[in-house]
Scaffold this motif. Structure first.
Motif, short mmCIF file in Angstrom:
data_model
loop_
_atom_site.label_atom_id
_atom_site.label_comp_id
_atom_site.label_asym_id
_atom_site.label_seq_id
_atom_site.Cartn_x
_atom_site.Cartn_y
_atom_site.Cartn_z
N ARG A 298 0.82 -1.21 0.00
CA ARG A 298 0.00 0.00 0.00
C ARG A 298 0.85 1.27 0.00
O ARG A 298 0.50 2.26 -0.64
CB ARG A 298 -0.93 -0.01 1.22
N GLU A 299 1.95 1.25 0.74
CA GLU A 299 2.79 2.44 0.85
C GLU A 299 3.65 2.68 -0.38
O GLU A 299 4.05 3.83 -0.64
CB GLU A 299 3.70 2.33 2.08
N CYS A 306 5.36 -9.10 -6.32
CA CYS A 306 4.66 -10.25 -5.76
C CYS A 306 5.06 -10.44 -4.30
O CYS A 306 6.17 -10.05 -3.89
CB CYS A 306 5.00 -11.52 -6.55
N VAL A 307 4.16 -11.03 -3.53
CA VAL A 307 4.42 -11.44 -2.16
C VAL A 307 4.26 -12.96 -2.08
O VAL A 307 3.18 -13.47 -2.39
CB VAL A 307 3.45 -10.76 -1.17
N ARG A 330 -4.17 -7.72 -3.61
CA ARG A 330 -4.62 -7.68 -5.00
C ARG A 330 -5.29 -6.34 -5.32
O ARG A 330 -5.06 -5.76 -6.39
CB ARG A 330 -5.58 -8.84 -5.26
N ALA A 331 -6.09 -5.85 -4.39
CA ALA A 331 -6.76 -4.55 -4.59
C ALA A 331 -5.76 -3.40 -4.66
O ALA A 331 -6.01 -2.38 -5.31
CB ALA A 331 -7.76 -4.30 -3.48
N ALA A 332 -4.59 -3.59 -4.01
CA ALA A 332 -3.57 -2.54 -4.02
C ALA A 332 -2.65 -2.63 -5.24
O ALA A 332 -1.73 -1.82 -5.36
CB ALA A 332 -2.73 -2.63 -2.74
N GLY A 333 -2.91 -3.61 -6.11
CA GLY A 333 -2.16 -3.67 -7.37
C GLY A 333 -1.04 -4.68 -7.42
O GLY A 333 -0.25 -4.67 -8.37
N SER A 334 -0.97 -5.58 -6.44
CA SER A 334 0.06 -6.61 -6.47
C SER A 334 -0.62 -7.97 -6.31
O SER A 334 -1.83 -8.10 -6.51
CB SER A 334 1.09 -6.37 -5.36
#
Length: 385
Positions: A298-299, A306-307, A330-334
């Motif tokens: 998010r930051e 990827c995580v 996923r919502a944060a783009g990753s």
């Protein structure tokens, strides 16, 4: 009350440092003070700025690892690692490619010095000489502190947890963790199966030879630095800066305790240093890695490719929590990928183009070899019990 605790810790830290200085003066007069040493840590940076790290301590003369062959020997070595006497306010000189700087250690003997590297700096590991100027520099050998400089060929960086991600420590079990920290040697501890081959593939990247930087973050104390460094070298896990935690009294409180939020600060520091690089984050489901990595995603929007979260035995309800975190990431783009083994992560990384497909069979082979080695060690442990 909120302002009282920081002031109290500040006073306690200063008092502790004053006591250490007085104690060393007394012991020197009595002729029982141990000589000093510089313990170099792996630093990191870019061609513009780099961090040189180390620590000045009394030399406790820990017996070399090849001479420690008993449980008692391991326990004595562990005690000496933890019962350190740090040298606050030590003055050191740093030399790198014709340039020279000076720095001073903090109350716990740590040196952290940001410098502009010389123009001759090359991507990869660079040797930097660290020399003690005061106090008591006589007989203290200069040491080499390796500094990892990311070059133009680096496609991404990797930040990995250590406990129960690289090494099986059972950190959710207090007894197993105590055993792992105090009574085991790097020769008898084993990595998770296939980690060496997978991390090597990530370092080399999709074209090979990329030299992508890898960083290791842990709640383990700095006292275990040499132990962990030896472990990774023994098991051919790619070298990288170790970002550990200072156990004991500090201006921030008393550690261990207070969770693992210190990892966030270290990860932020790495991403802030390598501003152009995207990163892959690797952790496990047993602690707070997934929560911290969600915060980082998010930051740093667009920076985390990827995580990967390794599934390890966890508390009831942890799977539901991970599912919610996966949706948030996923919502944060990753994306967050939970895996049961290293091969699954390697196949996913190859599918995304982060490692070469030909590396996946190598990860599979190393996973089988490591599993066989673990079976042998477990069998010897049962016979000796």
């Amino acid at each position: 009350m909120s302002a009282f605790k920081p002031a109290l810790f500040e006073f306690a830290v200063r008092a502790d440092a004053a006591w250490d200085r007085w104690s060393r003066r007394v012991r020197r007069r009595l002729g029982v003070a141990q000589p000093l040493r510089i313990l170099p840590y792996r630093g990191y940076g870019t061609p513009e700025r780099a961090l040189i790290r180390g620590r000045v301590l009394e030399d406790r003369h820990v017996k070399p690892s090849h001479l420690r062959r008993t449980l008692v020997g391991s326990a004595i070595a562990s005690y000496k690692r933890y019962a350190t006497r740090e040298i606050a306010g030590a003055h050191v000189a740093v030399r790198w490619g014709g340039k020279r700087w000076e720095g001073t250690t903090d109350e716990e003997g740590f040196l952290e010095l940001w410098v502009p590297p010389p123009e001759s700096v090359v991507p990869g590991w660079n040797p930097v000489e660290v020399e003690l100027l005061s106090p008591e520099p006589e007989g203290v050998a200069a040491v080499t502190a390796p500094v990892l400089v990311a070059g133009a060929r680096a496609a991404f960086g990797v930040i990995s947890d250590i406990d129960d991600t690289v090494i099986a420590t059972g950190v959710t079990n207090p007894l197993k963790r105590a055993w792992a920290l105090f009574l085991t040697e790097h020769r008898t501890r084993l990595p998770f199966e296939g980690v060496d081959a997978f991390y090597t593939a990530l370092r080399d990247g999709p074209e090979g030879g990329a030299d992508n930087p890898i960083f290791y973050v842990s709640s383990s104390p700095w006292n275990l630095y040499e132990h962990l460094d030896e472990f990774m070298a023994l098991h051919r896990i790619p070298a990288g800066p170790l970002l550990l935690r200072d156990w004991g009294l500090s201006r921030h409180g008393f550690a261990p305790g207070g969770g693992h939020s210190h990892k966030l600060d270290k990860i932020r520091g790495v991403l802030g240093t390598f501003e152009r690089l995207p990163f892959i984050l690797i952790g496990d489901s047993g602690q707070e890695d997934a929560e911290h990595y969600r915060t980082i995603v998010r930051e740093f929007p667009g920076r985390i490719r990827c995580v990967y979260i390794r599934n390890v035995p966890s508390r009831t309800g942890r799977a539901r929590e991970l599912s919610r975190i996966e949706a948030d990431v996923r919502a944060a783009g990753s994306e967050l990928v939970a895996v049961d083994d290293t091969v699954t992560a390697a196949r996913h990384a190859a599918g995304r183009g982060w490692i070469r497909w030909e590396e996946v069979p190598r990860v599979e082979a190393h996973q089988r070899e490591d599993a066989e080695a673990r079976t042998v060690v477990d069998g010897l442990g049962r016979e000796g019990s």
